[in-house]
Design a protein around this motif. Structure first.
Motif, mmCIF file in Angstrom:
data_model
loop_
_atom_site.group_PDB
_atom_site.id
_atom_site.type_symbol
_atom_site.label_atom_id
_atom_site.label_comp_id
_atom_site.label_asym_id
_atom_site.label_seq_id
_atom_site.Cartn_x
_atom_site.Cartn_y
_atom_site.Cartn_z
ATOM 1 N N GLY A 63 0.798 -1.226 0.000
ATOM 2 C CA GLY A 63 0.000 0.000 0.000
ATOM 3 C C GLY A 63 0.825 1.268 0.000
ATOM 4 O O GLY A 63 1.988 1.284 -0.419
ATOM 5 N N ASP A 64 0.225 2.361 0.482
ATOM 6 C CA ASP A 64 0.852 3.679 0.437
ATOM 7 C C ASP A 64 2.217 3.675 1.122
ATOM 8 O O ASP A 64 2.387 3.118 2.214
ATOM 9 N N GLY A 65 3.165 4.327 0.448
ATOM 10 C CA GLY A 65 4.514 4.393 0.988
ATOM 11 C C GLY A 65 5.425 3.284 0.504
ATOM 12 O O GLY A 65 6.622 3.287 0.812
ATOM 13 N N PHE A 66 4.869 2.355 -0.274
ATOM 14 C CA PHE A 66 5.658 1.220 -0.771
ATOM 15 C C PHE A 66 5.415 1.071 -2.271
ATOM 16 O O PHE A 66 4.656 0.202 -2.711
ATOM 17 N N TRP A 73 8.148 -5.891 -3.513
ATOM 18 C CA TRP A 73 8.647 -5.271 -2.284
ATOM 19 C C TRP A 73 9.287 -3.910 -2.540
ATOM 20 O O TRP A 73 9.369 -3.102 -1.631
ATOM 21 N N PHE A 74 9.742 -3.682 -3.756
ATOM 22 C CA PHE A 74 10.506 -2.469 -4.034
ATOM 23 C C PHE A 74 10.068 -1.863 -5.368
ATOM 24 O O PHE A 74 9.277 -2.449 -6.106
ATOM 25 N N ASP A 75 10.633 -0.706 -5.698
ATOM 26 C CA ASP A 75 10.214 0.059 -6.877
ATOM 27 C C ASP A 75 10.939 -0.393 -8.135
ATOM 28 O O ASP A 75 11.630 0.383 -8.792
ATOM 29 N N THR A 76 10.744 -1.658 -8.497
ATOM 30 C CA THR A 76 11.470 -2.217 -9.638
ATOM 31 C C THR A 76 10.544 -2.772 -10.722
ATOM 32 O O THR A 76 11.016 -3.345 -11.688
ATOM 33 N N MET A 77 9.231 -2.601 -10.587
ATOM 34 C CA MET A 77 8.294 -3.259 -11.503
ATOM 35 C C MET A 77 8.229 -2.587 -12.864
ATOM 36 O O MET A 77 8.071 -3.248 -13.893
#
Length: 509
Positions: free
Chosen positions: A28-31, A72-76
């Motif tokens: 959710g928000d922040g992730f 889990w991280f900003d890699t999509m």
């Protein structure tokens, strides 16, 4: 015609958008999974997905598919703010069950989750095999990301169950593939990272319905760190370890098959939390942001809780208090949420994680090295332990040949023997909700990742690592596999409609 015209207009709006939105992970928000996207579409049919991709490709708009954002991280995505998301969860048809004795097949669409297909099959006397993973992941997403169960005896990667698939390529064409173990296209498609296109349909192998037993024993740390993991775990259809460094113990969880008429209706959930449990866990874990002592207290508490089964009986919804437990395959192996409970992330119990695969023969040595790093942090006066409510998960993987698979025997220039399978070191840690949100002794986690990548031939899990870790781990990947994957990707998507940070880092886009 109306749909096509509307999508073209939307595509033009996306192309010239000055605003963008964050697309979040399941946390959710922040992730964020993607830091800036222009539009999120939620089609309900394969044909709609085809049209969206065709129109986006014609206008040079980047596209990414997403099931339930199991990241889990900003890699999509890539960092192009014009990117659009095609959310697949509403494209969830299940059809064409074919059984021949104890084996068979079924066709599922992109957004079908494991619980949906498990229940559908159980109602018809069939069941998934041992390639199922978390309850909130779509099957299409699981195949794309190389998701896996934990087993050295049975096929454990979700892609191993795929018999055929339809992929929407970069031109918006539906491409049909049949399983072919020696074909480069199939070897690329079975862990594609979504870079070939959207997996629209998959024909998967299934079994006649069955039950399983689950048992858990407690081991001293030295029994695993100095033991033979292959000998300990290979006899079981699926098995894994939970490591509790604070007490120097392991929980060894093992599973076996029983007839469908065996007595027992157990149901598990790793993530199911009551409001009271959520509030207490959040307070405990936040207390460890600046206190090593608080972290050890939390870890010891969770170890004690996890020594009992995390299972309920399905009829009365009462906790089961002793091992072993018995239930239907999906209910015991994966399960979901208990009634009136929510997943832990709904209570701000969020995690960062690091997951790396290593040949199973080197598994104990890797864990010994981690123990050395734990001990060094204690000697430095900043002792670190597991700060997540279910410890450190040690999973196992049978070899599966795929260009970007974690357990493939492809080794390239990095000398390692993957022939017996892999050990996956999955180390989730709690993200505090207060202050700067840094973990206690934050620098230690950087040291841990860098040390393991430099000292062992580890491969990264594709959704559970940061951009930095992917960059460091490229040297451990088989360069021939990367080149051959990139060649297949170029055929499917010559204009690079589908791209991601991960694909860019490892050089296949």
């Amino acid at each position: 015609m109306l749909l096509n015209s509307a999508l073209i207009l939307l595509g033009c709006a996306v192309r010239h958008a000055s605003a963008s939105e964050v697309y979040n992970t399941f946390d959710g928000d922040g992730f964020p999974a993607c830091n800036a996207v222009a539009k999120v579409y939620r089609p309900s049919t394969v044909d709609e997905m085809v049209t969206i991709v065709k129109n986006a490709s014609a206008q040079g708009i980047p596209v990414r598919a997403s099931g339930n954002a199991h990241m889990w991280f900003d890699t999509m995505c890539s960092d192009n703010p014009n990117t659009i998301i095609v959310k697949t969860d509403a494209v969830n048809g299940i059809s064409d069950l074919q059984m021949d004795g104890n084996t068979g097949s079924v066709v599922v669409e992109a957004g079908v989750t494991f619980p949906q297909v498990a229940q559908w099959l159980q109602d018809r006397g069939a069941a998934l095999g041992f390639t199922l993973v978390n309850w909130n992941i779509t099957l299409g997403g699981a195949i794309a990301m190389g998701a896996h169960r934990s087993s050295l005896r049975e096929d454990s990667q979700v892609s191993a169950a795929a018999l055929a698939m339809d992929i929407i390529n970069g031109k918006g064409e539906l491409v049909h593939l049949e399983k072919s173990a020696n074909n480069d296209t199939w070897l690329a498609a079975t862990t594609s990272l979504g870079l070939l296109g959207i997996i629209a349909r998959v024909k998967i192998s299934v079994l006649a319905d069955y039950k399983v037993w689950a048992n858990q024993t407690t081991l001293d740390e030295e029994d695993v760190l100095n033991g033979d993991m292959f000998a300990q775990m290979s006899p079981y259809v699926t098995a894994n370890y939970w490591w509790w460094p604070s007490v120097k113990k392991f929980h060894m969880r093992t599973y076996g098959v029983l007839p469908v008429n065996a007595s027992g209706n157990a149901f598990q959930s790793t993530f199911s939390v009551t409001p009271v449990e959520g509030a207490l866990a959040l307070a405990l874990l936040n207390g460890g942001q600046n206190s090593s002592t608080a972290n050890f207290f939390s870890a010891d508490t969770f170890y004690a809780l996890w020594s009992a089964p995390n299972f309920h009986e399905t009829v009365l919804n009462l906790p089961l208090i002793s091992w072993p437990v018995v239930g239907h395959a999906y209910d015991v192996l994966i399960g979901g949420l208990y009634p009136n409970e929510l997943p832990e992330w709904d209570y701000d119990l969020h995690g960062h994680t690091l997951e790396l695969a290593v040949p199973i023969q080197q598994g104990p040595a890797l864990l010994r090295r981690v123990r050395e790093l734990f001990d060094q942090s204690a000697a430095d006066g900043q002792a670190v332990t597991s700060t997540y409510r279910s410890g450190i998960n040690i999973k196992l993987g049978k070899p599966f040949d795929s260009f970007l698979g974690q357990t493939t025997e492809r080794v390239g220039n990095v000398t390692a023997d993957w022939s017996k399978g892999a050990m996956m070191f999955d180390f989730p840690s709690f993200v505090p909700t207060t202050g700067d949100r840094h973990r206690f002794n934050e620098a230690w986690y950087t040291t841990l990742a860098t040390t393991l990548i430099n000292e062992f031939p580890v491969r990264p899990h594709w959704t559970k690592n940061t951009r930095t870790i992917f960059g460091q781990a490229v040297k451990n990947l088989d360069q021939d596999s990367l080149r051959r994957f990139a060649a297949v990707r170029a055929q499917f998507d010559p204009d690079k409609t589908f791209r991601s940070v991960v694909g860019e880092i490892i050089g296949v886009v």
